[in-house]
Design an enzyme around this catalytic site. Structure first.
Site, PDB file in Angstrom:
ATOM      1  N   THR A 100      15.157 -23.220  37.627  1.00  0.00           N
ATOM      2  CA  THR A 100      16.331 -22.428  37.820  1.00  0.00           C
ATOM      3  C   THR A 100      16.984 -22.310  36.885  1.00  0.00           C
ATOM      4  OG1 THR A 100      18.206 -21.902  39.327  1.00  0.00           O
ATOM      5  CG2 THR A 100      17.803 -24.202  38.840  1.00  0.00           C
ATOM      6  N   THR A 101      18.171 -21.276  36.794  1.00  0.00           N
ATOM      7  CA  THR A 101      18.787 -21.051  35.574  1.00  0.00           C
ATOM      8  C   THR A 101      19.543 -22.403  35.310  1.00  0.00           C
ATOM      9  OG1 THR A 101      18.978 -18.895  36.382  1.00  0.00           O
ATOM     10  CG2 THR A 101      20.322 -19.422  34.614  1.00  0.00           C
ATOM     11  N   GLY A 155      23.231 -18.969  46.381  1.00  0.00           N
ATOM     12  CA  GLY A 155      21.972 -18.448  47.006  1.00  0.00           C
ATOM     13  C   GLY A 155      21.368 -19.577  47.508  1.00  0.00           C
ATOM     14  N   ASP A 206      17.459 -14.298  46.399  1.00  0.00           N
ATOM     15  CA  ASP A 206      15.891 -14.676  45.718  1.00  0.00           C
ATOM     16  C   ASP A 206      15.239 -15.306  46.802  1.00  0.00           C
ATOM     17  OD1 ASP A 206      17.305 -13.331  43.754  1.00  0.00           O
ATOM     18  OD2 ASP A 206      17.542 -15.210  42.356  1.00  0.00           O
ATOM     19  N   HIS A 207      16.000 -16.591  47.217  1.00  0.00           N
ATOM     20  CA  HIS A 207      14.915 -17.439  48.032  1.00  0.00           C
ATOM     21  C   HIS A 207      14.366 -17.026  49.033  1.00  0.00           C
ATOM     22  CE1 HIS A 207      15.071 -19.910  44.521  1.00  0.00           C
ATOM     23  NE2 HIS A 207      16.360 -19.887  44.474  1.00  0.00           N
ATOM     24  N   ARG A 239       3.496 -17.163  50.539  1.00  0.00           N
ATOM     25  CA  ARG A 239       2.417 -17.073  51.305  1.00  0.00           C
ATOM     26  C   ARG A 239       1.643 -15.624  51.222  1.00  0.00           C
ATOM     27  NH1 ARG A 239       1.781 -20.105  56.244  1.00  0.00           N
ATOM     28  NH2 ARG A 239      -0.094 -18.846  56.890  1.00  0.00           N
ATOM     29  N   ARG A 298      13.459 -11.936  37.767  1.00  0.00           N
ATOM     30  CA  ARG A 298      12.882 -12.893  36.649  1.00  0.00           C
ATOM     31  C   ARG A 298      11.500 -12.046  35.901  1.00  0.00           C
ATOM     32  NH1 ARG A 298      15.039 -18.395  36.857  1.00  0.00           N
ATOM     33  NH2 ARG A 298      14.025 -18.857  35.140  1.00  0.00           N
ATOM     34  N   GLU A 338      21.140  -9.747  38.516  1.00  0.00           N
ATOM     35  CA  GLU A 338      21.026 -11.023  37.366  1.00  0.00           C
ATOM     36  C   GLU A 338      19.458 -10.688  36.519  1.00  0.00           C
ATOM     37  OE1 GLU A 338      20.765 -14.887  39.015  1.00  0.00           O
ATOM     38  OE2 GLU A 338      22.527 -14.656  40.006  1.00  0.00           O
ATOM     39  N   ARG A 353       8.678 -14.448  40.129  1.00  0.00           N
ATOM     40  CA  ARG A 353       8.452 -15.529  41.103  1.00  0.00           C
ATOM     41  C   ARG A 353       8.851 -15.305  42.383  1.00  0.00           C
ATOM     42  NH1 ARG A 353      11.453 -20.392  38.371  1.00  0.00           N
ATOM     43  NH2 ARG A 353      10.377 -19.654  36.454  1.00  0.00           N
ATOM     44  N   HIS A 354      10.104 -14.670  42.204  1.00  0.00           N
ATOM     45  CA  HIS A 354      10.716 -14.253  43.614  1.00  0.00           C
ATOM     46  C   HIS A 354      11.069 -12.722  43.936  1.00  0.00           C
ATOM     47  CE1 HIS A 354      14.463 -14.844  41.391  1.00  0.00           C
ATOM     48  NE2 HIS A 354      14.269 -16.329  41.235  1.00  0.00           N
ATOM     49  N   ASN A 384      23.180 -14.848  47.104  1.00  0.00           N
ATOM     50  CA  ASN A 384      21.947 -14.527  46.214  1.00  0.00           C
ATOM     51  C   ASN A 384      20.707 -14.431  47.406  1.00  0.00           C
ATOM     52  OD1 ASN A 384      19.341 -15.179  44.784  1.00  0.00           O
ATOM     53  ND2 ASN A 384      20.632 -15.498  42.984  1.00  0.00           N
ATOM     54  N   HIS A 418      18.134 -11.702  41.443  1.00  0.00           N
ATOM     55  CA  HIS A 418      17.702 -12.094  39.626  1.00  0.00           C
ATOM     56  C   HIS A 418      16.344 -11.484  39.831  1.00  0.00           C
ATOM     57  CE1 HIS A 418      17.137 -15.394  36.610  1.00  0.00           C
ATOM     58  NE2 HIS A 418      16.885 -14.360  36.111  1.00  0.00           N
ATOM     59  N   GLU A 429      30.415 -15.349  34.596  1.00  0.00           N
ATOM     60  CA  GLU A 429      30.225 -16.086  35.699  1.00  0.00           C
ATOM     61  C   GLU A 429      30.070 -17.741  34.975  1.00  0.00           C
ATOM     62  OE1 GLU A 429      27.922 -14.788  38.577  1.00  0.00           O
ATOM     63  OE2 GLU A 429      27.086 -16.779  38.984  1.00  0.00           O
ATOM     64  N   HIS A 443      26.193 -21.288  40.889  1.00  0.00           N
ATOM     65  CA  HIS A 443      24.998 -22.220  40.659  1.00  0.00           C
ATOM     66  C   HIS A 443      25.314 -23.548  41.143  1.00  0.00           C
ATOM     67  CE1 HIS A 443      21.565 -23.962  39.123  1.00  0.00           C
ATOM     68  NE2 HIS A 443      21.031 -22.753  38.839  1.00  0.00           N
ATOM     69  N   GLY A 444      24.532 -23.896  42.374  1.00  0.00           N
ATOM     70  CA  GLY A 444      24.708 -24.916  43.082  1.00  0.00           C
ATOM     71  C   GLY A 444      25.451 -25.288  44.308  1.00  0.00           C
TER      72      GLY A 444
HETATM   73  N1  PXP Z   1      24.632 -17.409  39.608  1.00  0.00           N
HETATM   74  C1  PXP Z   1      23.855 -17.113  38.540  1.00  0.00           C
HETATM   75  C2  PXP Z   1      24.048 -16.519  37.641  1.00  0.00           C
HETATM   76  C3  PXP Z   1      22.216 -17.807  39.154  1.00  0.00           C
HETATM   77  O1  PXP Z   1      21.533 -17.677  37.925  1.00  0.00           O
HETATM   78  C4  PXP Z   1      22.197 -18.422  40.225  1.00  0.00           C
HETATM   79  C5  PXP Z   1      20.843 -18.882  40.447  1.00  0.00           C
HETATM   80  O2  PXP Z   1      19.902 -17.905  40.387  1.00  0.00           O
HETATM   81  C6  PXP Z   1      23.099 -18.489  41.170  1.00  0.00           C
HETATM   82  C7  PXP Z   1      24.362 -17.800  40.846  1.00  0.00           C
HETATM   83  C8  PXP Z   1      22.888 -18.910  42.573  1.00  0.00           C
HETATM   84  O3  PXP Z   1      22.650 -20.291  42.218  1.00  0.00           O
HETATM   85  P1  PXP Z   1      22.057 -21.297  43.600  1.00  0.00           P
HETATM   86  O4  PXP Z   1      20.903 -20.430  44.044  1.00  0.00           O
HETATM   87  O5  PXP Z   1      22.372 -22.587  43.138  1.00  0.00           O
HETATM   88  O6  PXP Z   1      23.556 -21.022  44.773  1.00  0.00           O
END
Ligand code: PXP
Length: 247
Positions: free
Chosen positions: A103-104, A217, A12-13, A21, A48, A73, A52-53, A10, A46, A154, A195-196
């Site tokens: 976050t989600t 991610g 996103d970040h 910036r 959103r 996503e 935001r990202h 992922n 994702h 998921e 997630h996480g």
């Molecule tokens: N899967 C889903 C459905 C998510 O919403 C996220 C967070 O955007 C992730 C995976 C990735 O989670 P993390 O960034 O905590 O690894």
């Protein structure tokens, strides 16, 4: 080793860092291309509602230029559905979305969102897009995902990962994921997990043989600051293989 779970990254970040910036770097597209080079099996992003990202252009650029399955996503809204249908990702993962969350925070509750999910799933499937629902590890939600026509679930790994990282007893959270994965697979749903997840939590999760894909991610992008994207991805793949072999 055959049939190892796929690693979806992922990105996103990367966009979070860019947006903070207001510059045009670091580029999520460049990150996605490098993820492919370093062995990732898919890209997740994702879009959103508040952008935001990841932004609309990022999604299009990644879809057009990166030869990996794209897991898009999205919140269950008609705006996102239209973007998904135009973009044609490999899969859409429907997530709940609240503006104020960092976050989600949890999975989507299928029964409470039944009508909108039902319509969305049908539209996406008509357009040959596989549909994944991001849900908490509960028997009720797994069965509801099957009934409503999802292809994939998921499962939210957040509770287990938090327990591991805080040094708490993680058995109960782990068993919920394991039992949910078993049930989902038994009734014909493909199982993903996200997630996480970090280096600390992946190995045990990789031992659950029903899991076909991990989407990771925040930790990958964070760890890349110190070790680089390549070493981070290679290490995740090594730990996934190790966890699967030991199981
Ligand atoms: N899967 C889903 C459905 C998510 O919403 C996220 C967070 O955007 C992730 C995976 C990735 O989670 P993390 O960034 O905590 O690894």
């Amino acid at each position: 080793m055959d049939n190892l779970p796929r690693l979806g990254v992922n990105i996103d970040h990367v966009a979070t860092l860019r947006n903070v910036r207001g510059e045009n770097y670091p580029s999520p597209l460049r990150a996605a291309l490098l993820c492919k080079e370093f062995g990732a099996d898919g890209i997740t992003a994702h879009l959103r509602e508040d952008r935001r990202h990841i932004r609309d252009d990022d999604i299009l650029e990644i879809k057009e230029n990166v030869d990996l399955p794209l897991n898009f996503e999205m919140a269950p809204t008609s705006e996102m559905m239209e973007i998904a249908i135009r973009t044609k990702p490999n899969a859409c993962c429907i997530v709940p979305e609240k503006r104020e969350e960092v976050t989600t925070e949890g999975g989507i509750h299928i029964q409470r969102n039944h009508n909108i999910l039902y319509n969305l799933i049908n539209e996406l499937k008509k357009n040959n897009i596989r549909v994944s629902l991001f849900i908490d590890p509960s028997e009720e939600q797994i069965n509801a995902a099957k009934d409503i026509g999802a292809d994939i679930v998921e499962i939210h790994a957040g509770e287990f990962c938090k327990d591991v990282h805080l040094g708490l007893d993680f058995e109960s959270a782990y068993n919920k994921i394991k039992e949910s994965s078993f049930l989902a697979s038994k009734i014909g749903l493909e199982v993903h997990l996200g997630h996480g997840i970090t280096f600390e939590s992946i190995e045990k999760l990789a031992g659950i043989k029903e899991i076909k894909e991990f989407n990771i991610g925040h930790f990958i992008i964070s760890e890349s600051i110190f070790s680089g994207l390549k070493d981070t991805i290679v290490e995740f793949k090594r730990l996934i293989e190790k966890g699967r072999m030991l199981a």
